[in-house]
Write a protein that holds these residues in place. Structure first.
Motif, short mmCIF file in Angstrom:
data_model
loop_
_atom_site.label_atom_id
_atom_site.label_comp_id
_atom_site.label_asym_id
_atom_site.label_seq_id
_atom_site.Cartn_x
_atom_site.Cartn_y
_atom_site.Cartn_z
N GLY A 197 0.80 -1.21 0.00
CA GLY A 197 0.00 0.00 0.00
C GLY A 197 0.83 1.25 0.00
N ALA A 198 1.85 1.30 0.86
CA ALA A 198 2.67 2.51 0.96
C ALA A 198 3.34 2.82 -0.37
CB ALA A 198 3.73 2.33 2.05
N MET A 199 3.91 1.79 -1.00
CA MET A 199 4.62 1.99 -2.25
C MET A 199 3.67 2.43 -3.35
SD MET A 199 7.56 1.88 -3.15
CE MET A 199 8.60 1.97 -4.53
N LEU A 200 2.53 1.75 -3.45
CA LEU A 200 1.61 2.08 -4.54
C LEU A 200 1.11 3.51 -4.42
CD1 LEU A 200 -0.39 -1.24 -4.82
CD2 LEU A 200 1.18 -0.25 -6.48
N PHE A 201 0.74 3.92 -3.22
CA PHE A 201 0.25 5.28 -3.08
C PHE A 201 1.34 6.29 -3.39
CE2 PHE A 201 -3.62 3.78 -0.95
CZ PHE A 201 -4.53 4.67 -1.48
N SER A 202 2.58 5.98 -3.02
CA SER A 202 3.66 6.91 -3.35
C SER A 202 3.86 7.01 -4.85
CB SER A 202 4.96 6.47 -2.68
OG SER A 202 4.97 6.87 -1.34
N CYS A 203 3.79 5.87 -5.54
CA CYS A 203 3.99 5.93 -6.99
C CYS A 203 2.80 6.59 -7.66
CB CYS A 203 4.21 4.54 -7.56
SG CYS A 203 5.78 3.89 -7.01
N GLY A 204 1.59 6.35 -7.13
CA GLY A 204 0.42 7.06 -7.63
C GLY A 204 0.62 8.56 -7.47
N PHE A 205 1.18 8.94 -6.35
CA PHE A 205 1.49 10.35 -6.13
C PHE A 205 2.39 10.90 -7.23
CE2 PHE A 205 5.36 12.56 -4.75
CZ PHE A 205 4.87 13.84 -4.55
N ILE A 206 3.46 10.15 -7.56
CA ILE A 206 4.40 10.66 -8.56
C ILE A 206 3.66 10.92 -9.87
CG2 ILE A 206 6.44 10.13 -9.92
CD1 ILE A 206 7.55 8.62 -7.61
N ILE A 207 2.87 9.93 -10.28
CA ILE A 207 2.19 10.06 -11.58
C ILE A 207 1.21 11.23 -11.55
CG2 ILE A 207 0.57 8.90 -13.11
CD1 ILE A 207 1.95 6.28 -12.34
N ASN A 208 0.38 11.29 -10.52
CA ASN A 208 -0.62 12.36 -10.46
C ASN A 208 0.03 13.73 -10.38
OD1 ASN A 208 -2.63 10.47 -10.39
ND2 ASN A 208 -2.70 10.41 -8.15
N PHE A 209 1.07 13.83 -9.56
CA PHE A 209 1.66 15.14 -9.35
C PHE A 209 2.33 15.65 -10.62
CE2 PHE A 209 4.49 18.45 -8.16
CZ PHE A 209 3.89 19.07 -7.09
N VAL A 210 2.95 14.74 -11.36
CA VAL A 210 3.59 15.20 -12.59
C VAL A 210 2.55 15.81 -13.52
CG1 VAL A 210 4.74 14.43 -14.68
CG2 VAL A 210 5.59 13.70 -12.48
N LEU A 211 1.39 15.17 -13.62
CA LEU A 211 0.35 15.75 -14.46
C LEU A 211 -0.10 17.10 -13.91
CD1 LEU A 211 -1.35 15.60 -16.88
CD2 LEU A 211 -3.01 14.22 -15.69
N GLY A 212 -0.35 17.15 -12.60
CA GLY A 212 -0.77 18.42 -12.01
C GLY A 212 0.29 19.49 -12.17
N GLY A 213 1.56 19.11 -12.06
CA GLY A 213 2.64 20.07 -12.21
C GLY A 213 2.74 20.58 -13.62
N ILE A 214 2.54 19.67 -14.58
CA ILE A 214 2.63 20.10 -15.98
C ILE A 214 1.50 21.06 -16.32
CG2 ILE A 214 2.36 19.27 -18.33
CD1 ILE A 214 4.08 16.86 -17.45
N THR A 215 0.29 20.77 -15.85
CA THR A 215 -0.78 21.75 -16.10
C THR A 215 -0.46 23.04 -15.36
OG1 THR A 215 -2.08 20.78 -14.31
CG2 THR A 215 -2.63 20.11 -16.56
#
Ligand code: HEA
Ligand code: HEA
Ligand code: CUA
Ligand code: CU
Lengths: 201, 545, 270
Positions: free
Chosen positions: B351-369
């Motif tokens: 769980g910890a790892m998956l949520f952290s990697c989900g964070f990376i993916i989501n944040f990159v999109l949010g950062g790019i926008t």
């Protein structure tokens, strides 16, 4: 390199951490707080200066401020900073009576400042809601006055606590004294900036 | 001058209640305070989430039919305020900061335990105050930004209560910030250098600097605003000669740094979690530290990118465009370093790892926008539309909230001594991830095509997309159920975690679970290499057992 | 092996990037473009979309690839490789975003300039601004739009007053007051905007233009419609309970239809 120093090695000249002596960081915390407090003032100043720069009718376009009274105020505060410092010197020399005398003087100077500020308020030709300048003027000086009031109260507390032999503030426990002194110098400094921005500029 | 810690700290400790009672008491133990923050924050998250549910329900149809228009505005104001000031900020800073920082610097408590408790206890009353304002006379209804003159002309009671509670919450966060700075810089265990601290300490140091520098400006601004409302002064009231743009500058001077206050600690937490679950050292420690400080400095000088359409002069727009876009550089460094940390690891997909990697993916999109929004000509079209809503939910939810979940999965064994069910954790992740993207990805399109934000009624052409988004929100809401079930189940019947279930090296794991009152029974361990994982070093873990 | 996988990820993210380009050019993600600066805007949007897709898909691919490739297989013990950093890599991924960001910044500056955003207000053709000697803040296109200088005529001045919850347009020529905005196609319009109560915003998605309408602080917005039709005007700044309902229309007419409308509605005989 090892990541965890074995117990024997690290505990050689250190006792249990909880009894360990270390630097007093209360002053550090106070400085951090004063920086934060200073930022509040910075926000006010920034607001005033932008109002002045961008508004069609700048805040001070309508009234000229009289200078004598605020100049007197500046002197009062600067002198009080000095008297506070004197009080501290005496406390370090363990001369509580002298220290208290100077503290009382500082307090009276603070009160004199407040009275003279009140006097200015009552003689000014404008009220809080008259216009933008009036509002910013009262907000800035009022917020500063609040600081002076708090400082004066704290000076009296310190004064009470430096009495011999019951007071808890003395050469050994000087931090409360230093804290209030630092705060007082800070309030002074803010006043100088305020005086320059509001009255001189 | 030196003072002794012992008499200061431990005498009140004896008077503290024990057992579960300590969690509702004025405890001075940093671990208790940390958990208080966490639980309290989660409570407000459920409230803020229910409000989001109400928003999404209203938006399933183009008409304003589910609630009156005023109420819709109150709901979205409360939603934004609660989520930011009562959930993300207290949890990523207060909860994990209080729990972890003393461990990381090798101390037995925070620098100012009493101030710490005060900071926490400011939160529940101001939160409740904010919520009750809804029942008294209607809550504030001018958005979480409270732009005047709207905030001056809407019903005063709600707005004043809003100001009051935000001031209290700001005070709480300033106290917290001072405490963290003092703890990290002054309370470090002798022999521990700054560059040996775990990354989360750096993140909290940077965050706290931002807190101390910017929150007071918000306080000052809100005080002026309250004068305008109560005493009818004219700072921000154009009718009385005031200037509404000055408010926006002052507000964003705080509220842009506030977004880094919400996300820098999350960066720190991820930097702790990734190395442990991929069994590798944190990649590029030094550059990570510098990038945090870079974000702090840049974060202070980009605020006007929220005001590109408010009539700012061209040079100002240009400066703020460039400064804002450059934040992508230090932020990018962190992301590439995290991916490099994963690379070549032995990754446990828990769980910890998956949520952290989900964070990376989501944040990159949010950062790019975000970088797109920073471009003035792009922003003039999408400013104040659902594109912005999508941008920041990708960051605050896809970023910070994902990290909070990740951190709960990671530190739950330390908090309670019990393991969480990892399969349920994976299930929770999948539902949250799908629901989240379903909810917020379509909102980009909505914004580009003409749907403004903060509206209860909209052009019928957007109905279908809004309904899809609402389904996503429902999935997100449902995804909290397996999570809560997992927590309760594990507290009651969970497997024993042992002291160090992840074989971690950071100091909080080198004590029992849950840790004793003064953190370590004996002497605090001196951890000089918090990220000493990796094949060459792997014997270290065995040594230490 | 790591080299191979690096090449693999690179090629796959490039392919996906090319896919992004295709999507950017072939899928309609924006409303109709109906003003001079809308095509310029769309060009910027495409560039941002392509760069964004490459970065996003590349990062996602890297993460997912790592999670699959380096996952702990059942029964596996031990740690990953002992890799603490790499200076040249760090420099590489500091430089690449810096260059990208710099490029995007310069490019969007150029776009902004082409939209007329960098023009100082004095150069504004709409005469009524300097006359009143007041401070006016410009929005995007507060200066003339570069491409529109073909017709040397001064822009059509219109005044907009916003209030809770309506837009009111006033045509000085003919002294017309209207709840809808009528403009001729292909002619530059200069909107001078001021609000009576709270902040509103004037937004026409098809024009890709937005400017706040501020009380006590006039703002100005220039644009040139290029397509006849009927487009929504949307208030984009929260202004109270009926904010969502504060809408109007801009009706872009052919010049002669517009002239007729002007004649029919004007109070004075021209
Ligand atoms: C935690 C919260 C958070 C964070 C971290 C950010 C991060 C960023 N934000 Fe965001 N933002 C908000 C929360 C946040 N934002 C909120 C709440 C609002 C709305 C407020 C309101 O009006 O209510 C908002 C609004 C907002 C606006 C105003 C939009 C408008 O109203 O018109 C802008 C404009 O510039 C912006 C930009 C950015 C940028 C450039 C970043 C950058 O920090 C992002 C940097 C990160 C990356 C870029 C990704 C990782 C980097 C790489 C993988 C390297 C390669 C990338 C490139 C070369 C591009 N944000
Ligand atoms: C900071 C953190 C944060 C977080 C975590 C969220 C989480 C969510 N937000 Fe929010 N949001 C903001 C910050 C945040 N938001 C801000 C600052 C604004 C701007 C406000 C303004 O304009 O002033 C905003 C505005 C905003 C809007 C725009 C409103 C408008 O402009 O008109 C929308 C619309 O979809 C929305 C939706 C959601 C949803 C669906 C979630 C979901 O992720 C929430 C999921 C969680 C739950 C659902 C809770 C758990 C479940 C239960 C308690 C069971 C009961 C559930 C139901 C009844 C459904 N948010
Ligand atoms: Cu007018 Cu929103
Ligand atoms: Cu911002």
């Amino acid at each position: 390199m090892t990541s965890i120093v074995p117990k024997e090695q690290s505990s050689e000249n250190k006792k249990d951490l909880s009894t360990e002596e270390h630097e007093d960081f209360r002053l550090f915390g106070l400085i951090a707080f004063l920086i934060a407090d200073g930022m509040t003032f910075a926000g006010f100043f920034a607001a005033y200066l932008t109002f002045k720069a961008v508004n069609p009718i700048g805040p001070d376009a309508i009234y000229e401020l009289e200078l004598p009274l605020p100049t007197l105020n500046t002197i009062l505060l600067l002198v009080s900073s000095f008297t506070f410092h004197r009080a501290g010197k005496f406390l370090e020399k363990n001369e509580a009576k002298q220290c208290q005398k100077w503290l009382l003087l500082t307090f009276l100077l603070g009160v004199a400042f407040l009275i003279s500020q009140m006097f200015e308020y009552f003689t000014l030709p404008f009220g809080l809601t008259d216009n933008l300048f009036a509002s910013t003027f009262y907000a800035l000086t009022g917020f500063h006055g609040l600081h002076v009031t708090l400082g004066s109260i704290m000076i009296m507390i310190i004064w009470w606590q430096t009495r011999v032999p019951y007071g808890r503030v003395n050469k050994e426990n000087i931090f409360p004294f230093e804290a209030v002194e630092l705060y007082w110098h800070f309030v002074d400094g803010i006043w100088v900036v305020l005086f320059i921005i509001l009255y001189l500029l | 001058m030196t003072i002794s810690l012992k008499p200061n700290n431990s005498s009140p400790e004896k008077l503290q209640p024990t057992g579960w009672l300590k969690y509702i008491s004025f405890s001075l133990d940093h671990k208790v305070i940390g958990l208080q923050y966490l639980v309290c924050g989660f409570f407000f998250y459920l409230i803020g989430g229910s409000l989001a549910g109400a928003i999404r329900l209203e938006l399933t149809s183009p008409l304003s039919d589910f609630m009156p228009r005023e109420v819709y505005n109150q709901v979205l104001t409360l939603h934004g305020t609660i989520m930011i000031f009562l959930w993300i900020v207290p949890v990523v800073n207060g909860a994990f900061g209080n729990y972890l920082i003393p461990f990381y610097v090798g101390a037995r408590d925070m620098a100012f335990p009493r101030l710490n408790a005060v900071a926490f206890w400011l939160i529940p009353p101001s939160g409740l105050l904010l919520i009750t304002s809804y029942f008294i006379n209607g809550a504030a209804q001018s958005g979480w930004t409270a732009y005047p003159p709207l905030s001056i002309t809407t019903p005063a009671a709600g707005q004043i209560i809003w100001i009051l509670s935000v001031l209290l919450l700001g005070g709480s966060s300033i106290f917290g910030g001072i405490n963290f700075i003092a703890t990290i810089l002054k309370l470090r265990r002798p022999g521990l250098k700054l560059m040996q601290l775990p990354m989360y300490c750096w993140a909290m140091l940077g965050t706290s600097i931002l807190v101390v520098l910017s929150t007071p400006v918000l306080a000052g601004t809100l005080i002026l605003l309250s004068f305008d409302i109560v005493a009818h002064t004219g700072f921000f009231n154009p009718g009385l000669g005031g200037n509404v743009i000055v408010y926006q500058h002052l507000f964003w001077f705080y509220s842009h740094p506030a977004v880094y206050i919400m996300v820098l600690p999350a960066f720190g937490l991820v930097s702790e979690i990734l190395p442990i679950h991929s069994r590798k050292p944190l990649f590029g420690y030094t550059t990570m530290v510098f990038s945090i400080m870079g974000i702090v400095v840049l974060g202070l000088v980009v605020w006007a990118h929220h005001m590109f359409t408010s009539g700012t002069p061209p040079w100002m727009r240009l400066f703020f465009t460039i400064a804002t876009a450059f934040i992508a550089v230090p932020t990018g460094i962190k992301f590439f370093n995290w991916v490099a940390t994963l690379w070549g690891g032995k990754i446990s997909l828990n769980g910890a790892m998956l949520f952290s990697c989900g964070f990376i993916i989501n944040f990159v999109l949010g950062g790019i926008t975000g970088v797109a929004l920073a471009q003035v000509p792009f922003d003039v079209h999408v400013h104040d539309t659902y594109f912005v809503v999508a941008h920041f939910h990708y960051i605050v939810y896809g970023g910070s909230v994902f990290v909070i979940f990740s951190s709960i999965y990671h530190w739950f064994p330390k908090f309670t001594g019990k393991m969480l069910n990892e399969n349920l954790g994976r299930f929770h992740f999948i539902i949250t991830f799908i629901g989240f993207n379903l909810c917020f990805a379509p909102q980009h399109w909505l914004g580009l095509n003409g749907m403004p934000r903060r509206v209860a009624e909209y052009d019928p052409q957007f109905e279908l997309i809004n309904q899809i988004s609402s389904v996503g929100a429902l999935l997100m809401a449902l995804s909290t159920l397996p999570f809560l079930w997992n927590i309760f189940q594990s507290i009651l019947y969970g497997d024993d975690a042992g002291d160090n279930p992840w074989d971690a090296l950071t100091p909080e794991w080198l004590t029992s679970s849950p840790p004793p009152v003064e953190n370590w029974e004996g002497e605090a361990p001196l951890v000089l290499e918090p990220y000493g994982y990796g094949e060459k070093n792997s014997n270290k873990i065995k040594d230490q057992k | 092996m790591p080299k191979l996988s690096a090449i693999l990820t690179l090629t796959s993210s490039l392919t996906l990037g090319v896919g992004g380009v295709w999507v950017a050019y072939n899928v309609d993600m924006l409303p109709v473009s109906a003003s001079m600066n809308a095509p310029v805007y769309d060009e910027l949007y495409r560039v941002l979309f392509i760069i964004g897709s490459i970065l996003f898909i590349g990062m996602t691919a890297l993460v997912i690839y790592s999670l699959i490739q380096f996952r702990r297989k059942p029964g596996e013990t031990g740690d990953g490789i002992d890799l603490e950093g790499n200076i040249s890599l760090e420099i590489f991924w500091t430089a690449v975003p810096a260059i990208v960001v710099l490029f995007v910044g310069l490019y969007s500056y150029d776009i902004y300039d082409r939209m007329g955003g960098m023009q100082p207000l004095m150069h504004n053709h709409s005469g009524h601004i300097e006359n009143q000697g007041e401070k006016v803040w410009g929005g995007i296109g507060s200066g003339p739009i570069e491409t529109s200088s073909s017709n040397n005529l001064s822009p059509l001045p219109i005044e907009l007053t916003a209030m809770q919850f309506a837009f009111i347009f006033h045509y000085p020529k003919g002294d017309i007051i209207s709840g809808e905005l009528h403009v001729p196609v292909g002619k530059e319009v200069s909107l001078r905007m001021e609000s009576k109560d709270v902040i509103h915003a004037f937004w026409v998605p098809q024009f890709r233009l937005k400017q706040d309408v501020i009380p006590g602080q006039p703002t100005i917005l220039n644009f040139t419609p290029t397509k006849a039709g009927n487009f929504p005007i949307i208030c984009a700044e929260l202004c109270g309970p009926y904010h969502g309902g504060m809408r109007s229309n801009v009706i872009v007419d052919e010049q002669k239809d517009f002239d007729t409308w002007l004649k029919e509605n004007s109070k004075e005989t021209i």
